[in-house]
Design an enzyme around this catalytic site. Sequence first.
Site, PDB file in Angstrom:
ATOM      1  N   ARG A 198       4.998   5.194   6.282  1.00  0.00           N
ATOM      2  CA  ARG A 198       3.552   5.142   6.067  1.00  0.00           C
ATOM      3  C   ARG A 198       3.199   5.783   4.727  1.00  0.00           C
ATOM      4  O   ARG A 198       2.361   5.262   3.973  1.00  0.00           O
ATOM      5  CB  ARG A 198       2.801   5.845   7.202  1.00  0.00           C
ATOM      6  N   CYS A 257      -2.899  14.046   6.765  1.00  0.00           N
ATOM      7  CA  CYS A 257      -2.053  13.089   7.499  1.00  0.00           C
ATOM      8  C   CYS A 257      -2.868  11.816   7.636  1.00  0.00           C
ATOM      9  O   CYS A 257      -3.495  11.380   6.679  1.00  0.00           O
ATOM     10  CB  CYS A 257      -1.624  13.674   8.843  1.00  0.00           C
TER      11      CYS A 257
END
Length: 299
Positions: A198, A257
């Site tokens: 990611r 995040c």
Amino acid sequence: MNHTTLIAAEQLQTLMKNGQPLRLFDCSFELMQPHAGRQQYLEAHIPGAIYADLETALSARHGTPGAHGVLTAAGADTPASGGRHPLPNRERFATWLSSVGMDNGMQAVVYDRSGANYCGRLWWMLKWAGHDTVAVLDGGWKAWQTAGGAVSSGEEPTHFQANFLPKSELAQLVDAQAVASQLGSPAQTLVDARAAARFQGESEPVDPVAGHIPGALNRPFGENLLPNGKFKSAAQLKVEFLSLLGARDPSTVVHYCGSGVSALTNLIAMEIAGLGRTALYAGSWSDWCRNPQRPVGKG
């Protein structure tokens, strides 16, 4: 003795036995199955624990995206951050704490079933509300079971209303504007807690854009944990974070995040390592990537 970072299952058993003013919170959650955490709690939890739902207790109600990714609240107080899991403001959070019988004189202990991925949110929020005596149960639910801890099921009895009063913030919250203003500056070191795929922009299963904030370093939150789900030693964490940071000052770190939740495992790990309490960009990637004018890094 007050516990402010981690608490072992055996230490928690002693606190419960001695009758110290204590409030336990089960923060179990699964991102792709939002109702699974409550079901896990109902099936089995530490006696006396209150269920703290990430989406209803630890996040503001979602409104509609406003200018620059700021959420416009619908039927709720203005959130304290953007992103998929926007922070409720401190006053609304204090109201919830009071409603579940939490007051300023209690030791709080938080745990989950996912390597401190979710309970770190409540740990940080209590610090942000000025309450320092909160600790993560090291190893979470698994450690409690391994230690032979007592188990309850179903709903807990309702607690009497308490009066939790927010105090001076003990945790630093930054927003997208603050992050953007320091991009490329040695005064800011971004650390991204998402999985490498990611971070590198190879896949993005949740948010509309893949990639990362330019200049960020990547440390997937699971790297802080041992196979049994407990945090690595302070010495080992210190070596690993200093290696990641290189010549960068640990005090400049801002964690993020996907939505400001798993980043807190890194933040807690740095504190365990003796590197100080660093800052959180709670909106995180889900907030950052929704503004097309913000740069995106890949690879």
